[in-house]
Design an enzyme around this catalytic site. Sequence first.
Site, mmCIF file in Angstrom:
data_model
loop_
_atom_site.group_PDB
_atom_site.id
_atom_site.type_symbol
_atom_site.label_atom_id
_atom_site.label_comp_id
_atom_site.label_asym_id
_atom_site.label_seq_id
_atom_site.Cartn_x
_atom_site.Cartn_y
_atom_site.Cartn_z
ATOM 1 N N THR A 177 -7.722 -50.403 14.852
ATOM 2 C CA THR A 177 -9.063 -49.820 14.975
ATOM 3 C C THR A 177 -9.024 -48.363 15.433
ATOM 4 O O THR A 177 -10.051 -47.690 15.460
ATOM 5 C CB THR A 177 -9.946 -50.683 15.901
ATOM 6 O OG1 THR A 177 -11.306 -50.307 15.703
ATOM 7 C CG2 THR A 177 -9.557 -50.519 17.359
ATOM 8 N N GLU A 199 -25.310 -40.564 17.334
ATOM 9 C CA GLU A 199 -24.636 -41.720 17.941
ATOM 10 C C GLU A 199 -25.310 -43.034 17.534
ATOM 11 O O GLU A 199 -24.651 -44.052 17.388
ATOM 12 C CB GLU A 199 -24.633 -41.565 19.472
ATOM 13 C CG GLU A 199 -23.966 -42.689 20.240
ATOM 14 C CD GLU A 199 -22.451 -42.793 19.996
ATOM 15 O OE1 GLU A 199 -21.881 -41.965 19.279
ATOM 16 O OE2 GLU A 199 -21.855 -43.738 20.539
HETATM 17 C C1 DMJ Z 1 -12.121 -45.406 18.585
HETATM 18 O O1 DMJ Z 1 -11.419 -45.355 19.775
HETATM 19 C C2 DMJ Z 1 -11.934 -46.718 17.901
HETATM 20 O O2 DMJ Z 1 -12.285 -46.593 16.586
HETATM 21 C C3 DMJ Z 1 -12.737 -47.819 18.518
HETATM 22 O O3 DMJ Z 1 -12.622 -49.025 17.817
HETATM 23 C C4 DMJ Z 1 -14.180 -47.429 18.580
HETATM 24 N N1 DMJ Z 1 -14.404 -46.149 19.087
HETATM 25 C C5 DMJ Z 1 -13.543 -45.042 18.855
HETATM 26 C C6 DMJ Z 1 -13.999 -44.014 17.876
HETATM 27 O O4 DMJ Z 1 -15.337 -43.827 17.751
#
Ligand code: DMJ
Length: 640
Positions: free
Chosen positions: A623, A512
């Site tokens: 994202t 992580e």
């Molecule tokens: C996802 O939900 C998206 O990429 C977000 O921007 C960050 N975290 C998670 C994946 O790790």
Amino acid sequence: MVLLRKLPGMPGWPAALGLRLPQKFLFLLFLSGLLTLCFGALFLLPDSSRFKRLFLPRRATASASSSSSSSASSSSASSTRDTDLPRSPPAAAEPRHASPAAPRRLREKLRTAARMAGPPAQTAPGSRQQVQGGERRAQPATGETPAAARQTRAPFRFDYERFRRSLRHPVRGSRPEEDPETRARRLKIKEMMKFAWDNYKQYALGKNELRPLTKNGHIGNMFGGLRGATVVDALDTLYIMELEEEFQEAKNWVEKSFDLNVNGEASLFEVNIRYVGGLLAAYYLTGEEVFKSKALELGEKLLPAFNTPTGIPRGVINLGSGMSWSWGWASAGSSILAEFGTLHLEFLHLSELSGNPVFAEKVMNIRRVLNRVEKPQGLYPNFLSPVTGNWVQHHVSIGGLGDSFYEYLIKSWLMSDKKDSEAKKMYDDALEAIEKHLVKKSAGGLTYIAEWRGGIPDHKMGHLACFSGGMIALGAEHAGEERRKHYMDLAAEITNTCHESYERSDTKLGPEAFRFDAGTEAMATRLSERYYILRPEVVESYMYMWRLTHDPKYRQWGWEVVKALEKHCRVEAGFSGIRDVYTTTPTHDNMQQSFFLAETLKYLYLLFCEDDVLSLDDWVFNTEAHPLPINHTNFKANVQ
Ligand code: DMJ
């Protein structure tokens, strides 16, 4: 007339005029015609609405005007939403004096003006304020409901066929000859997706995520009572992979069981990137109206979160009541950069599809606030007060809390077909400051992006920050000749460092967070940072680096991840995260995250596809890896 005849000391008018019976009758006829004319004129003359109110009850007036037109989103209107959203100003309604008798061009002009005006800022004067969680938020004023206002806007229809014609590549690619190994690897990833979906469907359909060890579903508390996060997140991946039957199963669930009338506390950010993003992408890929109407309906439910003195939304919203507040853990009631900074792409598309500029206005206002506030050393701290519009503390990170804000700057520019130069400048300036203050090189020669706490670097890089290799490569493509090579090198170095964080673990999956201090390089030093929850960021960067360089090592690295996932995360009923990447017998966390289907498997699959599958010429990925189209056809919503 009766009154006149009975006036004391005065004979009735006709009698006083000495008229006979037929003449009296004619006189009365004339008089009543005159009265009817006067009365009618009150209604037909311009701006007669205040007279109407004297004669008609209020409700009848509203329905009389609303029945004459419909709105883009009226089909999805719900009673909950109607009472939650604020009143629209008269400008948003079709003007009442646009009678059928008015010249057509004038009526069209008035309709266009009404559509562009849209509903008001939600903190419009007249809104009531309510104290919630120690902070104030705007409440809808009483009066005309948003449903009525929506119904009075001119109908708007997004031209889906025109959009499809504007794409430069077929969505699922053109399938030229390919080598058998690439094809076999792609098919393996498709099988993994089918396995993940089938198990979710069998044990958890309608819940948010699958618990693959206990074979049941998980609901969690991020989505405010919404269900089916995995369904919505998986839609576009299923479609792209041509898992037709599975896509139909997911679509059926959305049609029949996806209920938006929920009443719980949701993360504005998570609902936006997963649900709104997932639905928008599914609509653009397939043209199925159900995805569009759900996206618009959900988008409207998010609007009350923007009812703050600055218009910077709060992080948490009750989707039923519209009440919003800040996360309890966020400094001094602040909003989080990565959360309010990761709405832009989806909200512009909500305006594009609905014809209602309110969504675009909300996110353009966020940008205005960010441009006004002073940036320490050119950097954007992670916490901003939605009340004052000032930073609350100076923690800067390109990983968690900051990450996708930067991503959305460069992608806003790309999505606007490179017209939104303001976003590009913000991105360029931010990257310059990041490079100056946060980009470091370890003793062993690894490039990494540190975090920054009030001027002091913290030599740690989160898994989340590993998306930045792909982002910097994407931006480098458009940086001008002299900067292009520099940024491509930086992107390659960061991606290499993230690969090292995988390579140095026993499972070949990354932790992580990893650190560069006390003799450690690219490894977790704390027990609490050793886990891997099926995150996509590293393979996301591999996918961009492959597309932009065609260096075969990125495919090789991606394939290593596939093998590691199969070995350590695949269990009897799905895929699970693991608690420690530094042991070859890891324990599982019993969670198949929805982003594993939305992102990790999609990016891996695209890594082994031809470049024209979801081409970067046509799409930007939000994202959560949901593809949103680049605007080749001029958005209706004004982004400047
Ligand atoms: C996802 O939900 C998206 O990429 C977000 O921007 C960050 N975290 C998670 C994946 O790790």
